[in-house]
Design a protein around this motif. Sequence first.
Motif, PDB file in Angstrom:
ATOM      1  N   LEU A   1       0.862  -1.174   0.000  1.00 28.74           N
ATOM      2  CA  LEU A   1       0.000   0.000   0.000  1.00 28.74           C
ATOM      3  C   LEU A   1       0.899   1.224   0.000  1.00 28.74           C
ATOM      4  O   LEU A   1       1.692   1.410   0.926  1.00 28.74           O
ATOM      5  N   CYS A   2       0.783   2.057  -1.026  1.00 27.09           N
ATOM      6  CA  CYS A   2       1.708   3.173  -1.216  1.00 27.09           C
ATOM      7  C   CYS A   2       0.977   4.506  -1.086  1.00 27.09           C
ATOM      8  O   CYS A   2      -0.094   4.699  -1.670  1.00 27.09           O
ATOM      9  N   ALA A   3       1.577   5.406  -0.351  1.00 28.85           N
ATOM     10  CA  ALA A   3       0.991   6.738  -0.176  1.00 28.85           C
ATOM     11  C   ALA A   3       1.341   7.656  -1.336  1.00 28.85           C
ATOM     12  O   ALA A   3       0.634   8.622  -1.612  1.00 28.85           O
ATOM     13  N   ASP A   4       2.456   7.374  -2.024  1.00 28.04           N
ATOM     14  CA  ASP A   4       2.905   8.246  -3.112  1.00 28.04           C
ATOM     15  C   ASP A   4       3.846   7.454  -4.016  1.00 28.04           C
ATOM     16  O   ASP A   4       4.246   6.332  -3.709  1.00 28.04           O
ATOM     17  N   PRO A   5       4.216   8.023  -5.167  1.00 25.94           N
ATOM     18  CA  PRO A   5       5.115   7.323  -6.083  1.00 25.94           C
ATOM     19  C   PRO A   5       6.460   6.946  -5.476  1.00 25.94           C
ATOM     20  O   PRO A   5       7.060   5.944  -5.876  1.00 25.94           O
ATOM     21  N   ALA A   6       6.939   7.720  -4.516  1.00 23.47           N
ATOM     22  CA  ALA A   6       8.229   7.395  -3.899  1.00 23.47           C
ATOM     23  C   ALA A   6       8.164   6.057  -3.174  1.00 23.47           C
ATOM     24  O   ALA A   6       9.087   5.225  -3.268  1.00 23.47           O
ATOM     25  N   GLU A   7       7.078   5.819  -2.444  1.00 22.50           N
ATOM     26  CA  GLU A   7       6.907   4.522  -1.780  1.00 22.50           C
ATOM     27  C   GLU A   7       6.779   3.400  -2.798  1.00 22.50           C
ATOM     28  O   GLU A   7       7.289   2.290  -2.595  1.00 22.50           O
ATOM     29  N   ALA A   8       6.089   3.680  -3.883  1.00 24.25           N
ATOM     30  CA  ALA A   8       5.932   2.672  -4.925  1.00 24.25           C
ATOM     31  C   ALA A   8       7.282   2.317  -5.538  1.00 24.25           C
ATOM     32  O   ALA A   8       7.592   1.141  -5.771  1.00 24.25           O
TER      33      ALA A   8
ATOM     34  N   PRO B   1      -6.081   0.792  -7.835  1.00 24.21           N
ATOM     35  CA  PRO B   1      -6.679   1.441  -6.663  1.00 24.21           C
ATOM     36  C   PRO B   1      -6.916   0.433  -5.549  1.00 24.21           C
ATOM     37  O   PRO B   1      -7.040  -0.774  -5.781  1.00 24.21           O
ATOM     38  N   ARG B   2      -6.998   0.943  -4.324  1.00 32.82           N
ATOM     39  CA  ARG B   2      -7.226   0.068  -3.172  1.00 32.82           C
ATOM     40  C   ARG B   2      -8.656  -0.447  -3.130  1.00 32.82           C
ATOM     41  O   ARG B   2      -8.913  -1.536  -2.631  1.00 32.82           O
ATOM     42  N   ASP B   3      -9.583   0.314  -3.673  1.00 38.38           N
ATOM     43  CA  ASP B   3     -10.994  -0.027  -3.577  1.00 38.38           C
ATOM     44  C   ASP B   3     -11.705   0.498  -4.822  1.00 38.38           C
ATOM     45  O   ASP B   3     -12.087   1.660  -4.876  1.00 38.38           O
ATOM     46  N   ALA B   4     -11.843  -0.355  -5.830  1.00 38.22           N
ATOM     47  CA  ALA B   4     -12.536   0.032  -7.060  1.00 38.22           C
ATOM     48  C   ALA B   4     -13.003  -1.232  -7.755  1.00 38.22           C
ATOM     49  O   ALA B   4     -12.890  -2.335  -7.222  1.00 38.22           O
ATOM     50  N   MET B   5     -13.550  -1.088  -8.969  1.00 39.70           N
ATOM     51  CA  MET B   5     -14.076  -2.240  -9.691  1.00 39.70           C
ATOM     52  C   MET B   5     -14.000  -1.950 -11.183  1.00 39.70           C
ATOM     53  O   MET B   5     -13.719  -0.834 -11.609  1.00 39.70           O
ATOM     54  N   GLY B   6     -14.244  -3.006 -11.992  1.00 36.76           N
ATOM     55  CA  GLY B   6     -14.303  -2.837 -13.434  1.00 36.76           C
ATOM     56  C   GLY B   6     -12.968  -2.512 -14.090  1.00 36.76           C
ATOM     57  O   GLY B   6     -12.935  -1.890 -15.147  1.00 36.76           O
ATOM     58  N   SER B   7     -11.861  -2.936 -13.478  1.00 42.17           N
ATOM     59  CA  SER B   7     -10.509  -2.675 -14.006  1.00 42.17           C
ATOM     60  C   SER B   7     -10.162  -1.196 -14.047  1.00 42.17           C
ATOM     61  O   SER B   7      -9.199  -0.786 -14.704  1.00 42.17           O
ATOM     62  N   THR B   8     -10.919  -0.374 -13.334  1.00 44.96           N
ATOM     63  CA  THR B   8     -10.661   1.063 -13.317  1.00 44.96           C
ATOM     64  C   THR B   8      -9.300   1.364 -12.696  1.00 44.96           C
ATOM     65  O   THR B   8      -9.017   0.944 -11.570  1.00 44.96           O
TER      66      THR B   8
ATOM     67  N   PRO C   1      -8.179   6.383 -10.091  1.00 42.67           N
ATOM     68  CA  PRO C   1      -9.322   7.248  -9.813  1.00 42.67           C
ATOM     69  C   PRO C   1      -9.167   7.944  -8.465  1.00 42.67           C
ATOM     70  O   PRO C   1      -8.938   7.307  -7.438  1.00 42.67           O
ATOM     71  N   GLY C   2      -9.288   9.230  -8.429  1.00 40.06           N
ATOM     72  CA  GLY C   2      -9.208   9.956  -7.171  1.00 40.06           C
ATOM     73  C   GLY C   2      -7.796  10.009  -6.615  1.00 40.06           C
ATOM     74  O   GLY C   2      -6.819   9.665  -7.263  1.00 40.06           O
ATOM     75  N   GLU C   3      -7.716  10.447  -5.356  1.00 35.67           N
ATOM     76  CA  GLU C   3      -6.435  10.558  -4.681  1.00 35.67           C
ATOM     77  C   GLU C   3      -6.391   9.576  -3.512  1.00 35.67           C
ATOM     78  O   GLU C   3      -7.361   8.881  -3.235  1.00 35.67           O
ATOM     79  N   GLY C   4      -5.265   9.535  -2.825  1.00 32.31           N
ATOM     80  CA  GLY C   4      -5.137   8.657  -1.670  1.00 32.31           C
ATOM     81  C   GLY C   4      -4.244   7.478  -1.967  1.00 32.31           C
ATOM     82  O   GLY C   4      -3.688   7.345  -3.061  1.00 32.31           O
ATOM     83  N   PRO C   5      -4.072   6.575  -0.984  1.00 32.30           N
ATOM     84  CA  PRO C   5      -3.183   5.424  -1.145  1.00 32.30           C
ATOM     85  C   PRO C   5      -3.618   4.526  -2.297  1.00 32.30           C
ATOM     86  O   PRO C   5      -4.804   4.425  -2.617  1.00 32.30           O
ATOM     87  N   PHE C   6      -2.638   3.879  -2.885  1.00 32.41           N
ATOM     88  CA  PHE C   6      -2.898   2.941  -3.977  1.00 32.41           C
ATOM     89  C   PHE C   6      -2.024   1.709  -3.778  1.00 32.41           C
ATOM     90  O   PHE C   6      -1.127   1.691  -2.924  1.00 32.41           O
ATOM     91  N   LEU C   7      -2.288   0.682  -4.571  1.00 35.71           N
ATOM     92  CA  LEU C   7      -1.577  -0.578  -4.420  1.00 35.71           C
ATOM     93  C   LEU C   7      -0.618  -0.817  -5.576  1.00 35.71           C
ATOM     94  O   LEU C   7      -0.916  -0.486  -6.728  1.00 35.71           O
TER      95      LEU C   7
END
Length: 415
Positions: free
Chosen positions: A143-150, A165-172, A191-197
Amino acid sequence: MPADPTPAKLLLVGGVRAVPLGLDMAELALDQAHSRGLRTHLTNQEAVLAATPAVTRRAGAVSAVDFALPGQSAAWARTRAEAGERFDAVLALQEMAQVAAAETADALGLPGNPPEAVRRVRTKDACREALAAAGFRQPAVRLCADPAEAEAFLRASTGPWIVKPRDAMGSTGVSRITGPADLPAAVALLPGEGPFLVEEFVQGAEYSVEGLFLEGAPVVLAVTEKEKVEPPFFVEVGHILPAELPEATRQEIEQQVAQALTVLGLRSGGFHVELWLSPDGVVLGEVHGRFGGDWIHRMLAHAVPGLELYGLIYDDLLGRPLPDRVALRPVRAAAVRFLTPPPGRVVAIDGWAEAAGHPDVLLADLAVAPGDTVRPLRTSGNRVGALVVGADTPDQARKLARELADSVRFTVEPE
């Protein structure tokens, strides 16, 4: 003591999205409730209720309740119950309403999935962590807060990788990258901002497992083969059900999925579990506490004659007699093929009426007309149509679906 003369009442939390697939599922769910003598009360966001009159007309009662607001559905149901309205079963059809439905059933003391279990499977990294801790094969994920963590995760793991995304559907927002240079474009798709995977890419054919819970135990109905576009995106362009697999492989898949659902704490409703067959064996993907999209419910209904997906759930929730599990296996096959013309403005569409009118077509859906714009194929929402077919065997279904989809010709000019 005389029997209670009041028919049982079903609460459908969150209704459906105002798209053809959602409308079809909701109409079937309500029809199967009414055929069992159930009264129905449907809730959804006010704007969506207004946009889905065919569904609201079928429901016995309708209330505007926003399932996306934490706790609101449960609080509303408690208030109604305190005022004398009786609910006997609670169900959600769409992904984003699963938590609200679980909270509502829990608040009313009715059968359902534990809210914490639903939150776990809907939070992709938490689900991966729980499965890995239980010994299931899982790709490394961060779980990454920004590109640097990624980028730090990329340096510490083996590529290629998936950004999603951490929480989405439909391959978005889902895309594959091969190194740090690809990160900015992948993050821009989210989609949107916040942590991503970011997780390691799994090599292997993709499948999903469709089923439902009866008396608290998972019952697999079928394994579905998936067909996707080539990376960097992962949009599904076709499904075949049941998947043609060696019997030992099918049993291994079904056993692992059943064990995983039990470990995750799910026990009610439908399920749709994605997975890969990697060189090392089964690798479980995302877990959903609802039936699969992409018209899989229509494919199941053809492959298992007489199957009423939603009716079975109602019977289970209400403690009514259930069928022999042996009868809940495919004896026929079905496939779906999605229409994905190149991007641009549609000038003409030829062959659609002939393809849609084929006698083995179970469902035909076309979402564009001349003058409309086709977007680049990045998510499932960019597909412009679907043809669902039935056949005796999976191979026949696959071939027919492809032939019919290929017979529909789009003339598109660049914008």
